[in-house]
Every structure is written in structure tokens, then in C-alpha cells.
Design a protein around this motif. Structure first.
Motif, short mmCIF file in Angstrom:
data_model
loop_
_atom_site.label_atom_id
_atom_site.label_comp_id
_atom_site.label_asym_id
_atom_site.label_seq_id
_atom_site.Cartn_x
_atom_site.Cartn_y
_atom_site.Cartn_z
N GLU A 90 0.83 -1.21 0.00
CA GLU A 90 0.00 0.00 0.00
C GLU A 90 0.86 1.26 0.00
N TYR A 93 2.46 1.78 -3.44
CA TYR A 93 1.55 2.37 -4.43
C TYR A 93 1.53 3.89 -4.30
N ASP A 97 2.67 6.63 -7.04
CA ASP A 97 1.67 7.54 -7.59
C ASP A 97 2.02 9.00 -7.33
N TYR A 155 -4.66 10.01 0.57
CA TYR A 155 -5.10 9.00 -0.38
C TYR A 155 -6.36 8.30 0.10
N SER A 157 -9.77 5.84 -1.52
CA SER A 157 -10.22 5.05 -2.66
C SER A 157 -11.54 5.57 -3.19
N THR A 160 -13.28 2.98 -8.35
CA THR A 160 -12.37 2.08 -9.06
C THR A 160 -11.60 1.19 -8.10
N GLY A 161 -11.61 1.52 -6.82
CA GLY A 161 -10.85 0.75 -5.85
C GLY A 161 -9.40 1.16 -5.75
N LYS A 162 -8.91 1.96 -6.69
CA LYS A 162 -7.54 2.44 -6.65
C LYS A 162 -7.47 3.74 -5.86
N LYS A 164 -6.85 7.37 -4.60
CA LYS A 164 -6.61 8.63 -5.29
C LYS A 164 -6.08 9.64 -4.28
N ARG A 360 -5.43 12.93 -11.66
CA ARG A 360 -6.66 12.21 -12.02
C ARG A 360 -7.67 13.21 -12.60
N GLU A 408 -11.56 -2.57 -3.20
CA GLU A 408 -10.14 -2.75 -2.94
C GLU A 408 -9.89 -4.11 -2.27
N GLU A 411 -10.61 -6.97 -4.80
CA GLU A 411 -9.53 -7.19 -5.76
C GLU A 411 -8.43 -8.07 -5.17
#
Length: 498
Positions: A90, A93, A97, A155, A157, A160-162, A164, A360, A408, A411
Motif C-alpha cells: 500500500e 503504491y 503515484d 489517499y 479510494s 475504481t478501488g484504486k 486517489k 486524475r 479494494e 480485488e
């Protein structure tokens, strides 16, 4: 002075001997805090951190978090704060990003952070008790910034589960703290306290920044303990206490001789993060003679948008009125305003609303519309302007004040070789408000063990995101298009198989 550290800095110059922080029986004066922040900022400067660079901070709610946070702001850096329970995956990521240039982690929460940092060859600093950062020449003043400059990335989610990165500006944070100070009439004589995580927007923006903006003192408890919270309230004679519903409920049931006399100095008990059951509010009032007032906000609104006004009879079930400068609208599915007491999606606007999502543009355009933030929450506004949250349009689970995004988790579950399908839902829980539950279709002929699944998921997810309840089914309910219908899942009918 346009810098998130500016109000704290000015208060330290004006009242260096006043207490800024209390934790573990120790007090930090504003003068001591300023000196530590100046030294930390100098260390970041000497490490090559420039204004606008991203600095990741992973630390619990301790005074050293405050030092590192304001030290980075002093330098003009963009601060990213993350949960101390975050895994290396985590953290990695977020590092990728955000293109962070330096990482700071509390010495007791450094393993996962250092692993992710080392894998990427980034500079790493351990945050030790006292927050000493070497012998660098301290900074002498905050870097001057523009109100529209990004101050923090938090950050969160989305659908989309990603995760942001929510971009909150210097102006967003200063407007939030100034508004809360004025709305609740905070002064330098106030004593605020919390066990909220400072890496979260509520504890960071609404509580910490507000306290130090007002020149007040801030008492910190980490980790949360109900007796410890009540003892802190009693010992420090707090005038404001902030928490999430599970904290209030735990304090309500805490053993001991705590009662109304312990709340004699308290003039504001602030609850957020999730809806607080009406019965908890009533029972808390009966035991402690104290009224808990609810507010509402999102990371994208700097943590606050509405709050129940003080000095009026509270409306239990309502999250209050829009704060000064903020506006709330209820809109239909087409984005058109609704009238009367109709239920629809809440939109908010005002100086607290984010600049957008980091890198984004499509997500920003989707959630920010002509200055209005599309919240994803369903609610209504009564004739007097009081806001009520009815439901969440998204499937977000709030477990103990922490946001858990089902997709999340799903996935991750789909990566398990013996799982065919999975749906993650929230199940009501007496203590946490909601518990994370997973309904799973295993591969043919496979019997899955819940304890083994928990252990497997915990390697990839923060502990609070890991499902604690499991049910196994032959197939999940689906609509005509094949989409899994979570609302058709009846957990009660599945508990015999959990």
C-alpha cells in the motif's frame, strides 16, 4: 503568513511558554514545538527537499507527528500522511503515484515503510522520540506559499478501488481551521483533546490544525483506550474532545467512577467519521451530563462541511448546519437540485473543498462540478437547513472510524487461487459500527478456512480492511447483466454458514 505552519509559528512567537501539546504526561510549549519544527524543516532542506516536493509521513498521534508535519510544511513541501497499519504494498503504491522524494516514519512503525522505500531507492528518515533530526541549521521562518498551492495529499479510494490523492491546498486547510475556530469560539485558553489518528483528515485538519491555529493546547492519546481517554479528559480539564462513534460507545461502557464532574470543563464533544446511534448520544448524556454534537465532512472537504451549532437544542440524527462559507445541496440522479425534504445525493461547496485529485483529471471532473463536490452520500435537508445523512451511495464501509472500500478488498480476494467470486459488504457491529464481511464462492471441491483467509489477506491489506466475517455460497446473486447484486445479499440467512 501563507503557510500551514504559519498560525502555529505566530502563536509560538507571541506565547512561547504556553502549552501546545500534551501526551504521556509530558507537555510541549509552543516555544519548544517551534524550535523542533524549525530544526526538522532545516533537516529536510539539507536533505534536498524543495518547496512542492512530496514528503510521506507515517506516524501515530504523538507530538513527533506534529513536529514532522509542520516541519515539512515549514519547508513548503506537500505532506502525505498514511495509516501506520499500511502494508509495504500500500505504501509502495502511494510512493509511486505521488513521486514522493523523501519518507519519514515513526520508529515503531518503520518496517513496512522502510521496505517500500528501500525497494525504490528513496531517502528514508526514522522519526525518534523527541524528533531530533541531526545538527542541521534550523529554518528561521516558513516558506511563503500561494493559497492555491497544494499542502497535503490524502489517499482515499473511489469506485475504481484504486486510491486517489486528494489535493488539499494551503487555503483549504487555513479556511477550515479559521472557520472552526470562529464557529466554536475557540481561544488560546481552550484545551482540546483527541485519540483520533492525526494521519486522518478529521484528526489532522479539523482538530490538530484548529487547536494550534487558535493557540490552544492539544492533548494526544495513542492508541485509543476508553479509560485513558476519560482520564485525559479529567486530568487535562479538556474543553473540547473529538472522537468517532466507537470511541464514544467505548467510553460510555468504560468501568470506573467517571461521571458528570469529569466533564465539567467540557463545552464541546465533537463526533464524526460515521453516524452515531441516537441511543449512544442519550446514554452518554445520562452518564456524563455531556452532549455529543455530530458533524459531517469528507477528505475532499478538508474533513468538515456541517456541524451542529452550540448553544441550541441538538437535533439528534442530524449532522447539523453548513458551516459559514459552506453550502449543501441535495440533487437528483441527473444532478438537478431537489426541493423540500426530498432525499438525494449531497453536494457541497465552499473554501474547504479540494483542488482535485492528484493526476486524475477525469476523476476530478466527475466529482467537482462547477465548484460543487459530488459527495456520493445520500441525504436530505430539512426546512431549517439541518442536514441528515440517509445512506451512502457508494458501498463504503466505516469500521471503527476507518473507511474501507469493498472493491479494494475484493480485488485482493480475487487474487486467491481458490476464490471464484467475492463480494465484500458491511455488517452492523455493536462496537465497530460496521464489520467487514466477505461472501465468497470457492473453486469447485475446495473448502476454505476463514482463519487462513484472514491471515492471507492481512499480508496485503491493513488490519482494519481485512474481512473478519465470512460466508461461503455456491453462487452470488446477480442481475440481468451479470453484475453482483450486493443489496440482494441477506447476511442473516448466511450466518449459519459463516
Amino acid at each position: 503568513m501563507v503557510n500551514v505552519a504559519g498560525p502555529m509559528w505566530d502563536n509560538a512567537l507571541a506565547r512561547p511558554d504556553a502549552i501546545a501539546l500534551r501526551a504521556g504526561g509530558e507537555g510541549w510549549t509552543y516555544g519548544r514545538l517551534r524550535d523542533a519544527v524549525a530544526a526538522f524543516g532545516g533537516a529536510l532542506r539539507d536533505a534536498g527537499v524543495a518547496s512542492g516536493d512530496r514528503v510521506l509521513l507515517v506516524a501515530p498521534s504523538v507530538p513527533e507527528f506534529v513536529v514532522a508535519y509542520y516541519g515539512a510544511h515549514l519547508r513548503g513541501a506537500i505532506v502525505i500522511t498514511m495509516n501506520t497499519m499500511a502494508t509495504a504494498s500500500e505504501i509502495g503504491y502511494v510512493l509511486d503515484d505521488s513521486a514522493a522524494s523523501l519518507v519519514v516514519a515513526w520508529h515503531e512503525a518503520a518496517d513496512a515503510t522502510e521496505k517500500a522505500t528501500t525497494e525504490r531507492g528513496l531517502p528514508f528518515r526514522t522519526l525518534e522520540p523527541g524528533a531530533a533530526m541531526g545538527t542541521s541549521e534550523p529554518m528561521i521562518e516558513p516558506v511563503e506559499l500561494d493559497p492555491n498551492d497544494i499542502a497535503i495529499l490524502l489517499y482515499t479510494s473511489g469506485t475504481t478501488g484504486k486510491p486517489k490523492g486528494v489535493q488539499l491546498t494551503v487555503g483549504n486547510l487555513q479556511a477550515t481551521s479559521a472557520t472552526v475556530v470562529d464557529y466554536l469560539s475557540f481561544t488560546a485558553e481552550d484545551r482540546l483533546g483527541t485519540a483520533l489518528p492525526l494521519f486522518h483528515v478529521f484528526g489532522q485538519s479539523v482538530v490538530m490544525n484548529t487547536a494550534l491555529h487558535a493557540g490552544a493546547s492539544l492533548s494526544l492519546l495513542s492508541p485509543f483506550d476508553p479509560r485513558g481517554m476519560l482520564e485525559m479528559l479529567r486530568a487535562d480539564q479538556l474543553t473540547m474532545l473529538a472522537g468517532v462513534p466507537t470511541m464514544w460507545n467505548a467510553m460510555l461502557h468504560a468501568a470506573g467512577d467517571f461521571g458528570p464532574e469529569d466533564c465539567a470543563s467540557l463545552r464541546s464533544a465533537c463526533s464524526g467519521g460515521a453516524s452515531l446511534p441516537a441511543e449512544v448520544i442519550r446514554a452518554f448524556r445520562a452518564r456524563f451530563g455531556c452532549e455529543i454534537l455530530e458533524g459531517y465532512g469528507l477528505t475532499e472537504s478538508s474533513g468538515v462541511a456541517t456541524y451542529n451549532p452550540m448553544g441550541r437544542e441538538p437535533r439528534i440524527g442530524s449532522v447539523g448546519l453548513p458551516l459559514p462559507g459552506m453550502a449543501v445541496e441535495v440533487r437528483d440522479a441527473a444532478g438537478q437540485p431537489l426541493t423540500g425534504d426530498e432525499i438525494g445525493e449531497l453536494y457541497v461547496s465552499g473554501p474547504n473543498v479540494m483542488k482535485g485529485y492528484w493526476n486524475r483529471p477525469e476523476a476530478t471532473a466527475s466529482d467537482l462540478r462547477d465548484g460543487w463536490l459530488k459527495t456520493g452520500d445520500l441525504g436530505r435537508v430539512d426546512a431549517d437547513g439541518y442536514v441528515y445523512i440517509v445512506d451512502r451511495a457508494k458501498d463504503m464501509i466505516i469500521r471503527g472510524g476507518y473507511n474501507v472500500y469493498p472493491r479494494e478488498v475484493e480485488e485482493v480476494l480475487y487474487e486467491h487461487p481458490d476464490i471464484v467470486e467475492a463480494a465484500v459488504i458491511g455488517v452492523p457491529h455493536e462496537h465497530y459500527g460496521e464489520e467487514v464481511a466477505a461472501v465468497i464462492t470457492p473453486a469447485a471441491g475446495v473448502t476454505l478456512d476463514p482463519e487462513e483467509l484472514r491471515a492471507w489477506a492481512k499480508q496485503q491489506l491493513s488490519a482494519y480492511k481485512v474481512p473478519h466475517l465470512f460466508a461461503f455460497v455456491d453462487q452470488l446473486p446477480k442481475g440481468a447483466t451479470g453484475k453482483i447484486l450486493k443489496r440482494a445479499i441477506d447476511w442473516d440467512s448466511l450466518t449459519g454458514r459463516a
